[in-house]
Scaffold this active site. Structure first.
Site, PDB file in Angstrom:
ATOM      1  N   HIS A  37      -3.102  16.269  42.898  1.00 15.12           N
ATOM      2  CA  HIS A  37      -1.973  15.549  43.480  1.00 15.12           C
ATOM      3  C   HIS A  37      -2.110  14.072  43.118  1.00 15.12           C
ATOM      4  O   HIS A  37      -3.063  13.678  42.413  1.00 15.12           O
ATOM      5  CB  HIS A  37      -1.913  15.753  45.002  1.00 15.12           C
ATOM      6  N   HIS A  40      -5.556  12.366  43.286  1.00 14.36           N
ATOM      7  CA  HIS A  40      -6.449  12.590  42.142  1.00 14.36           C
ATOM      8  C   HIS A  40      -6.037  11.701  40.958  1.00 14.36           C
ATOM      9  O   HIS A  40      -6.879  11.156  40.255  1.00 14.36           O
ATOM     10  CB  HIS A  40      -6.399  14.045  41.698  1.00 14.36           C
ATOM     11  N   GLN A  64     -20.481  25.249  47.542  1.00 12.32           N
ATOM     12  CA  GLN A  64     -20.259  24.302  48.642  1.00 12.32           C
ATOM     13  C   GLN A  64     -19.322  24.857  49.722  1.00 12.32           C
ATOM     14  O   GLN A  64     -18.948  24.139  50.635  1.00 12.32           O
ATOM     15  CB  GLN A  64     -19.759  22.952  48.110  1.00 12.32           C
ATOM     16  N   LYS A 156     -11.647   8.773  50.311  1.00 11.23           N
ATOM     17  CA  LYS A 156     -11.154   9.820  51.224  1.00 11.23           C
ATOM     18  C   LYS A 156     -12.309  10.649  51.780  1.00 11.23           C
ATOM     19  O   LYS A 156     -12.362  10.951  52.960  1.00 11.23           O
ATOM     20  CB  LYS A 156     -10.161  10.704  50.465  1.00 11.23           C
ATOM     21  N   ASP A 157     -13.228  11.042  50.882  1.00 13.15           N
ATOM     22  CA  ASP A 157     -14.408  11.814  51.290  1.00 13.15           C
ATOM     23  C   ASP A 157     -15.582  10.848  51.383  1.00 13.15           C
ATOM     24  O   ASP A 157     -16.476  10.840  50.531  1.00 13.15           O
ATOM     25  CB  ASP A 157     -14.670  12.943  50.290  1.00 13.15           C
ATOM     26  N   GLN A 160     -19.209  12.121  51.403  1.00 13.33           N
ATOM     27  CA  GLN A 160     -19.535  12.603  50.052  1.00 13.33           C
ATOM     28  C   GLN A 160     -19.865  11.425  49.137  1.00 13.33           C
ATOM     29  O   GLN A 160     -20.857  11.442  48.402  1.00 13.33           O
ATOM     30  CB  GLN A 160     -18.339  13.383  49.503  1.00 13.33           C
TER      31      GLN A 160
HETATM   32  P1  AMP Z   1     -11.235  17.377  45.628  1.00 10.18           P
HETATM   33  O1  AMP Z   1     -10.468  17.979  44.521  1.00 10.18           O
HETATM   34  O2  AMP Z   1     -10.590  17.481  46.954  1.00 10.18           O
HETATM   35  O3  AMP Z   1     -12.686  17.782  45.613  1.00 10.18           O
HETATM   36  O4  AMP Z   1     -11.240  15.811  45.327  1.00 10.18           O
HETATM   37  C1  AMP Z   1     -11.680  15.316  44.083  1.00 10.18           C
HETATM   38  C2  AMP Z   1     -11.866  13.828  44.207  1.00 10.18           C
HETATM   39  O5  AMP Z   1     -10.613  13.241  44.550  1.00 10.18           O
HETATM   40  C3  AMP Z   1     -12.868  13.426  45.289  1.00 10.18           C
HETATM   41  O6  AMP Z   1     -13.621  12.309  44.829  1.00 10.18           O
HETATM   42  C4  AMP Z   1     -11.966  13.040  46.437  1.00 10.18           C
HETATM   43  O7  AMP Z   1     -12.549  12.112  47.311  1.00 10.18           O
HETATM   44  C5  AMP Z   1     -10.796  12.443  45.696  1.00 10.18           C
HETATM   45  N1  AMP Z   1      -9.578  12.461  46.510  1.00 10.18           N
HETATM   46  C6  AMP Z   1      -8.948  13.533  47.039  1.00 10.18           C
HETATM   47  N2  AMP Z   1      -7.884  13.140  47.760  1.00 10.18           N
HETATM   48  C7  AMP Z   1      -7.853  11.791  47.701  1.00 10.18           C
HETATM   49  C8  AMP Z   1      -7.004  10.777  48.243  1.00 10.18           C
HETATM   50  N3  AMP Z   1      -5.967  11.080  49.026  1.00 10.18           N
HETATM   51  N4  AMP Z   1      -7.269   9.494  47.965  1.00 10.18           N
HETATM   52  C9  AMP Z   1      -8.351   9.165  47.192  1.00 10.18           C
HETATM   53  N5  AMP Z   1      -9.175  10.055  46.655  1.00 10.18           N
HETATM   54  C10 AMP Z   1      -8.940  11.346  46.895  1.00 10.18           C
END
Ligand code: AMP
Length: 286
Positions: A37, A40, A64, A156-157, A160
């Site tokens: 989205h 990303h 995980q 966001k995380d 992590q």
């Molecule tokens: P994920 O696919 O959820 O594992 O996220 C992949 C990366 O995108 C991770 O580093 C997340 O922290 C980051 N991420 C996901 N959503 C957001 C967001 N809304 N704002 C900033 N980073 C994000």
């Protein structure tokens, strides 16, 4: 290896091809689980500033997810992910099968793994036992395969991010970790692949999470004690019957230990809307 399409994106699906194709390049890396989205894509744009070429990985890491979590129903949208990355001008997509990353059956096991230290004990680590060990292990694997000079992780995380920063320091990896700001919908909801699980009623209530974070940050900046600021924030969320707080706390962003000091203060929360956990946070001082 797929040859470059119109947008110049090459899709790599095996570790062997990824190593061959990426060796010696100046790479900024964005690891993801796909279902991409705008959030990303904001990481991808930031990555671009740190190296000549951008590699995005899409891998839903079985290690995980605990039994009973949403591994099987986690959204998998590789075709639209590929189109988004192509439109964004990304050079490389690494999208391996689980058997590439975990060659030994049953394809989610390794004998040697990264153990998250104390930062991983609380909050998301307590709610999801084993999650951070699995996350750090796959991040280290991906960093070893892609060998980037920089890797971008979302604020966001936040837990992590703190754990990855700690791993890179502890294991002396020659990689710069870049923190990307949280990307939000116009009403403040932090973008997430899991937001698609929300019912219309839950979606309408969800912006209260960011409103509560902002309220608490403002009160803290005004000098209100942490307990009182957090209580006010909890009330904002409690006004919505669709939402239930799992935790709402003030921690040091580097250690995730409770703090009253605001300099490195980070407000963190998980609010449940039905079965969906809305994860969000806000630095008290940005
Ligand atoms: P994920 O696919 O959820 O594992 O996220 C992949 C990366 O995108 C991770 O580093 C997340 O922290 C980051 N991420 C996901 N959503 C957001 C967001 N809304 N704002 C900033 N980073 C994000």
């Amino acid at each position: 290896m797929m040859s470059p399409g119109n947008g110049g994106l090459t899709v790599l699906t095996t570790v062997r091809h990824a190593r061959q194709a990426l060796a010696g390049r100046s790479i900024a890396f964005v690891p993801t689980m796909g279902a991409l989205h705008e959030g990303h894509l904001s990481l991808v744009r930031l990555a671009r500033e740190y190296a000549d070429e951008v590699v995005v990985s899409v891998f839903v890491n079985p290690m995980q997810f605990a039994a009973g979590e949403d591994f099987d129903r986690y959204p998998r949208t590789l075709d639209s992910d590929t189109a988004l990355l192509q439109a964004e001008g990304v050079e490389w997509l690494f999208a391996p099968e689980a058997s590439q990353i975990y060659p030994d059956p049953p394809h989610h096991a390794v004998d040697t793994m990264v153990h998250a230290g104390p930062i991983g004990d609380q909050f998301e680590g307590a709610a999801r036992p084993g999650h951070f060990d699995g996350m750090l292990t796959v991040v280290l694997k991906l960093l070893n395969i892609v060998q980037p000079k920089a890797a971008v992780f979302g604020q966001k995380d936040a837990q992590q991010l703190a754990l990855v920063e700690r791993m890179v320091a502890d294991l002396q990896l020659p990689i710069e970790i870049i923190a990307a700001p949280i990307s939000r919908e116009t009403d403040g909801l932090a973008r997430s692949s899991r937001n698609r699980y929300l019912t219309p009623e839950q979606r309408a209530a969800a912006p209260a999470v960011f409103q509560a974070l902002q309220h608490a940050a403002l009160r803290l900046q005004e000098g209100v004690a942490a307990g009182e600021a957090l209580a006010g924030a909890r009330e904002i969320i409690a006004a919505h019957p669709e939402l239930e707080i799992e935790y709402f706390d003030l921690v040091d962003r580097r250690t995730f230990l409770p703090t009253e000091a605001l300099e490195h203060g980070l407000l963190i929360t998980v609010v449940r809307a039905g079965a969906t956990r809305l994860l969000d946070n806000l630095l008290v001082y940005r």
